[in-house]
Scaffold this motif. Structure first.
Motif, short mmCIF file in Angstrom:
data_model
loop_
_atom_site.label_atom_id
_atom_site.label_comp_id
_atom_site.label_asym_id
_atom_site.label_seq_id
_atom_site.Cartn_x
_atom_site.Cartn_y
_atom_site.Cartn_z
N UNK A 1 6.54 -26.39 -28.02
CA UNK A 1 5.26 -27.06 -28.35
C UNK A 1 5.30 -28.51 -28.14
N UNK A 2 6.40 -29.18 -28.86
CA UNK A 2 6.54 -30.39 -29.04
C UNK A 2 6.74 -30.98 -27.57
N UNK A 3 7.49 -30.33 -26.73
CA UNK A 3 7.91 -30.76 -25.30
C UNK A 3 6.55 -30.70 -24.35
N UNK A 4 5.66 -29.75 -24.82
CA UNK A 4 4.38 -29.63 -23.93
C UNK A 4 3.58 -30.65 -24.40
N UNK A 5 3.79 -31.10 -25.59
CA UNK A 5 2.72 -32.44 -25.86
C UNK A 5 3.19 -33.54 -25.46
N UNK A 6 4.58 -33.63 -25.51
CA UNK A 6 5.18 -34.79 -24.67
C UNK A 6 4.91 -34.91 -23.53
N UNK A 7 4.95 -34.03 -22.55
CA UNK A 7 4.91 -33.91 -21.26
C UNK A 7 3.40 -34.18 -21.04
N UNK A 8 2.51 -33.85 -21.84
CA UNK A 8 1.06 -34.26 -21.60
C UNK A 8 0.73 -35.85 -21.96
N UNK A 9 1.51 -36.32 -23.06
CA UNK A 9 1.34 -37.48 -23.44
C UNK A 9 1.79 -38.44 -22.18
N UNK A 10 2.99 -38.24 -21.44
CA UNK A 10 3.55 -38.85 -20.48
C UNK A 10 2.46 -38.82 -19.18
N UNK A 11 1.95 -37.78 -19.01
CA UNK A 11 0.89 -37.56 -17.90
C UNK A 11 -0.13 -38.39 -18.17
N UNK A 12 -0.83 -38.45 -19.38
CA UNK A 12 -1.93 -39.42 -19.98
C UNK A 12 -1.48 -40.77 -19.64
N UNK A 13 -0.41 -41.17 -19.92
CA UNK A 13 0.30 -42.44 -19.81
C UNK A 13 0.33 -42.99 -18.36
N UNK A 14 0.70 -42.08 -17.63
CA UNK A 14 0.73 -42.33 -16.12
C UNK A 14 -0.45 -42.51 -15.57
N UNK B 1 -2.98 -47.01 -23.99
CA UNK B 1 -1.61 -46.61 -23.51
C UNK B 1 -0.51 -46.79 -24.68
N UNK B 2 -0.97 -48.05 -25.45
CA UNK B 2 0.09 -47.92 -26.62
C UNK B 2 -0.01 -46.92 -27.66
N UNK B 3 -1.18 -46.35 -27.96
CA UNK B 3 -1.61 -45.33 -28.68
C UNK B 3 -0.59 -43.89 -28.13
N UNK B 4 -0.68 -43.78 -27.07
CA UNK B 4 0.05 -42.58 -26.22
C UNK B 4 1.57 -43.03 -26.28
N UNK B 5 1.94 -44.10 -26.38
CA UNK B 5 3.44 -44.45 -26.54
C UNK B 5 3.87 -44.20 -27.89
N UNK B 6 3.05 -44.51 -28.92
CA UNK B 6 3.59 -44.30 -30.35
C UNK B 6 3.26 -42.82 -30.49
N UNK C 1 9.31 -37.45 -30.10
CA UNK C 1 10.58 -37.67 -30.03
C UNK C 1 11.37 -37.69 -31.45
N UNK C 2 10.76 -38.26 -32.54
CA UNK C 2 11.15 -38.16 -33.72
C UNK C 2 11.16 -36.63 -34.26
N UNK C 3 10.22 -36.02 -34.13
CA UNK C 3 9.87 -34.52 -34.49
C UNK C 3 11.04 -33.70 -33.96
N UNK C 4 11.39 -33.88 -32.48
CA UNK C 4 12.48 -33.22 -32.11
C UNK C 4 13.76 -33.40 -32.51
N UNK C 5 14.09 -34.69 -33.04
CA UNK C 5 15.31 -34.89 -33.57
C UNK C 5 15.35 -34.37 -34.95
#
Length: 209
Positions: free
Chosen positions: A6-19, A164-169, A175-179
């Motif tokens: 789930x976290x990976x899916x959300x992270x990919x979605x965030x990266x796509x939105x940033x792009x 974009x700054x919000x998406x980066x945060x 990433x923190x949740x994954x760790x």
């Protein structure tokens, strides 16, 4: 495993939105802002040329045909840039300002046609009077409207940067949740292995007894 996926899916979605945000910043903000700059540059150059024409129209070296060709060239360049700008993504305020700008350009074009008609008749005094009464204000109004559109471009660009700054945060949070999840899983595994060893040792002692 479900949490990690789930976290990976959300992270990919965030990266796509940033792009998408960065692509929009380039295609819908940077390039159109450059086009507006060139529209303003052509409008100002045309204004200067008309004023020079009205000041030098009586000189022998003045060539009306060359002047008309240069004026038509500026108008074609402006029209081409405006059409290109229309094809980009525009917010409501930009659409409204663009309509006003196009109306202003049309009015300026009519005044220019009248000035040229006076020039063809060698009635330069009437041409100068028309420009002083309407032409100069119309040209300044066009440049002012372009400045307003550029200002909106800047405001919308700043909003995209904030998004974009919000998406980066958000990506940093994922990433923190994954760790944290990895550490938790590691602790659980160590605990299970430790517990399993303790149980095994106790069973071995029991069997020996």
């Amino acid at each position: 495993m479900a949490c990690t996926i789930l976290i990976r899916f959300l992270e990919d979605k965030s990266v796509k939105s940033m792009n998408e945000s960065f692509v929009s910043m380039y295609n819908d903000r940077l390039i159109p802002a450059t086009d507006l700059f060139y529209v303003a540059e052509n409008a100002y150059a045309k204004k200067s040329m008309i004023e020079d024409f009205l000041n030098t129209a009586y000189e022998q070296s003045f060539n009306p045909a060359v002047f008309k060709a240069q004026l038509a060239s500026y108008n074609r360049a402006i029209d081409s840039l405006i059409k290109k700008y229309e094809k980009t993504f525009l917010v409501k305020q930009e659409k409204e300002k663009l309509i006003v700008l196009k109306d202003g350009l049309e009015s300026t074009g009519k005044i220019e046609d009248q000035i040229m008609a006076f020039a063809d008749k060698r009635d330069i005094s009437s041409a100068r009077k028309l420009y002083a009464q309407e032409g100069r204000a119309s040209s300044k109004g066009t440049i002012q409207k372009l400045s307003e559109l550029m200002r909106i471009q800047t405001q919308v660009g700043e909003e995209l940067i904030k998004d974009s700054a919000f998406m980066v945060s958000g990506s940093k949070l994922y990433s923190t949740l994954q760790v944290a999840l990895a550490i938790l899983i590691g602790i659980l595994i160590v605990g299970i292995v430790f517990t399993s060893n303790v149980v095994k040792i106790n069973n071995d002692k029991f069997n020996l007894n």
